[in-house]
Design a protein around this motif. Structure first.
Motif, PDB file in Angstrom:
ATOM      1  N   PHE A   1      -8.000   0.040   5.029  1.00  0.00           N
ATOM      2  CA  PHE A   1      -8.334   1.344   5.612  1.00  0.00           C
ATOM      3  C   PHE A   1      -8.895   2.280   4.530  1.00  0.00           C
ATOM      4  O   PHE A   1      -9.773   3.089   4.783  1.00  0.00           O
ATOM      5  CB  PHE A   1      -7.056   1.932   6.222  1.00  0.00           C
ATOM      6  N   PHE A   2      -8.395   2.140   3.321  1.00  0.00           N
ATOM      7  CA  PHE A   2      -8.784   3.045   2.228  1.00  0.00           C
ATOM      8  C   PHE A   2      -9.728   2.437   1.197  1.00  0.00           C
ATOM      9  O   PHE A   2     -10.462   3.163   0.534  1.00  0.00           O
ATOM     10  CB  PHE A   2      -7.536   3.528   1.478  1.00  0.00           C
ATOM     11  N   PHE A   3      -9.657   1.119   1.009  1.00  0.00           N
ATOM     12  CA  PHE A   3     -10.377   0.519  -0.114  1.00  0.00           C
ATOM     13  C   PHE A   3     -11.263  -0.645   0.322  1.00  0.00           C
ATOM     14  O   PHE A   3     -10.848  -1.483   1.117  1.00  0.00           O
ATOM     15  CB  PHE A   3      -9.377  -0.010  -1.150  1.00  0.00           C
TER      16      PHE A   3
ATOM     17  N   PHE B   1       5.577  -2.147 -10.978  1.00  0.00           N
ATOM     18  CA  PHE B   1       4.374  -2.303 -10.152  1.00  0.00           C
ATOM     19  C   PHE B   1       3.124  -2.084 -11.000  1.00  0.00           C
ATOM     20  O   PHE B   1       3.114  -1.250 -11.908  1.00  0.00           O
ATOM     21  CB  PHE B   1       4.372  -1.292  -8.996  1.00  0.00           C
ATOM     22  N   ARG B   2       2.071  -2.846 -10.647  1.00  0.00           N
ATOM     23  CA  ARG B   2       0.777  -2.684 -11.307  1.00  0.00           C
ATOM     24  C   ARG B   2      -0.166  -2.055 -10.282  1.00  0.00           C
ATOM     25  O   ARG B   2      -0.221  -2.496  -9.129  1.00  0.00           O
ATOM     26  CB  ARG B   2       0.267  -4.072 -11.707  1.00  0.00           C
ATOM     27  N   VAL B   3      -0.875  -1.024 -10.697  1.00  0.00           N
ATOM     28  CA  VAL B   3      -1.836  -0.370  -9.798  1.00  0.00           C
ATOM     29  C   VAL B   3      -3.126  -1.182  -9.815  1.00  0.00           C
ATOM     30  O   VAL B   3      -3.727  -1.359 -10.872  1.00  0.00           O
ATOM     31  CB  VAL B   3      -2.120   1.077 -10.277  1.00  0.00           C
TER      32      VAL B   3
ATOM     33  N   PHE C   1       0.849  -1.185   0.000  1.00  0.00           N
ATOM     34  CA  PHE C   1       0.000   0.000   0.000  1.00  0.00           C
ATOM     35  C   PHE C   1       0.887   1.238   0.000  1.00  0.00           C
ATOM     36  O   PHE C   1       1.934   1.262   0.653  1.00  0.00           O
ATOM     37  CB  PHE C   1      -0.898  -0.003   1.248  1.00  0.00           C
ATOM     38  N   THR C   2       0.457   2.274  -0.740  1.00  0.00           N
ATOM     39  CA  THR C   2       1.215   3.520  -0.763  1.00  0.00           C
ATOM     40  C   THR C   2       0.307   4.734  -0.668  1.00  0.00           C
ATOM     41  O   THR C   2      -0.879   4.657  -1.018  1.00  0.00           O
ATOM     42  CB  THR C   2       2.073   3.623  -2.042  1.00  0.00           C
TER      43      THR C   2
ATOM     44  N   ALA D   1      -3.844   7.617  -2.666  1.00  0.00           N
ATOM     45  CA  ALA D   1      -3.672   6.309  -2.019  1.00  0.00           C
ATOM     46  C   ALA D   1      -3.772   5.238  -3.092  1.00  0.00           C
ATOM     47  O   ALA D   1      -4.579   5.368  -4.019  1.00  0.00           O
ATOM     48  CB  ALA D   1      -4.761   6.103  -0.975  1.00  0.00           C
ATOM     49  N   ALA D   2      -2.951   4.196  -2.986  1.00  0.00           N
ATOM     50  CA  ALA D   2      -2.998   3.145  -4.013  1.00  0.00           C
ATOM     51  C   ALA D   2      -2.540   1.804  -3.453  1.00  0.00           C
ATOM     52  O   ALA D   2      -1.768   1.743  -2.492  1.00  0.00           O
ATOM     53  CB  ALA D   2      -2.114   3.521  -5.203  1.00  0.00           C
TER      54      ALA D   2
END
Ligand code: CMP
Length: 140
Positions: free
Chosen positions: A131-133, A32-34, A7-8, A74-75
């Motif tokens: 937390f984000f997704f 990296f793949r998003v 996570f970034t 966020a990703a």
């Protein structure tokens, strides 16, 4: 076995300074793949919750204030050995100690405004991603 996801967050300083595109390019070029991405802003409450492990640290207040000061990206990123590989790409927490060519060395301003976050373990990558997704926002 090492996990495939990390996570970034591209932090407020880097977004504010117009580095979002260049940083995403560095991430993708590194292989990296998003699989999920969001342009958003943390409230002070949410930032406090995200960084709760640092609650007792002297820099906690500054960190929470800073991380809620502007928009972030966020990703969730996918690659073999994602956590370790990504930490190598972003460099040391303190940009002055980060290796040449790393994202923090190129774009960070200080130890607090250090351009980007990367999870420090597979376990935290999963916690931070959740937390984000929601599951529906993650694309395999
Ligand atoms: P990050 O990897 O996102 O996780 C914790 C954050 O705390 C770290 O990046 C820094 O931005 C911040 N941090 C760590 N040490 C300090 C410090 N000494 N002063 C201010 N902020 C810090």
């Amino acid at each position: 076995m090492s996990g495939k996801r990390t996570f970034t967050m591209i932090k407020p300083d880097a977004v504010q300074n117009g580095h979002t595109g260049a940083i995403l390019n560095d991430i993708i070029t590194d292989g990296f793949r998003v699989v999920a991405m969001k342009y958003t802003r943390l409230t002070p409450e949410k930032a406090g919750e995200f960084y709760a492990v640092h609650r007792e640290r002297p820099f906690y207040r500054e960190l929470v204030e800073y991380m809620s000061s502007g928009p972030i990206v966020a990703a969730i990123l996918e690659k073999e050995n994602a956590v370790e590989s990504f930490r190598k790409l972003i460099g040391a927490t303190d940009p002055q100690k980060a290796e040449e060519g790393t994202i923090r060395r190129k774009y960070a301003q200080s130890i607090a405004a250090n351009a980007i976050h990367g999870s420090d373990s597979d376990e935290n990558a999963a916690i931070e991603s959740a937390f984000f997704f929601s599951k529906l926002e993650i694309f395999e």
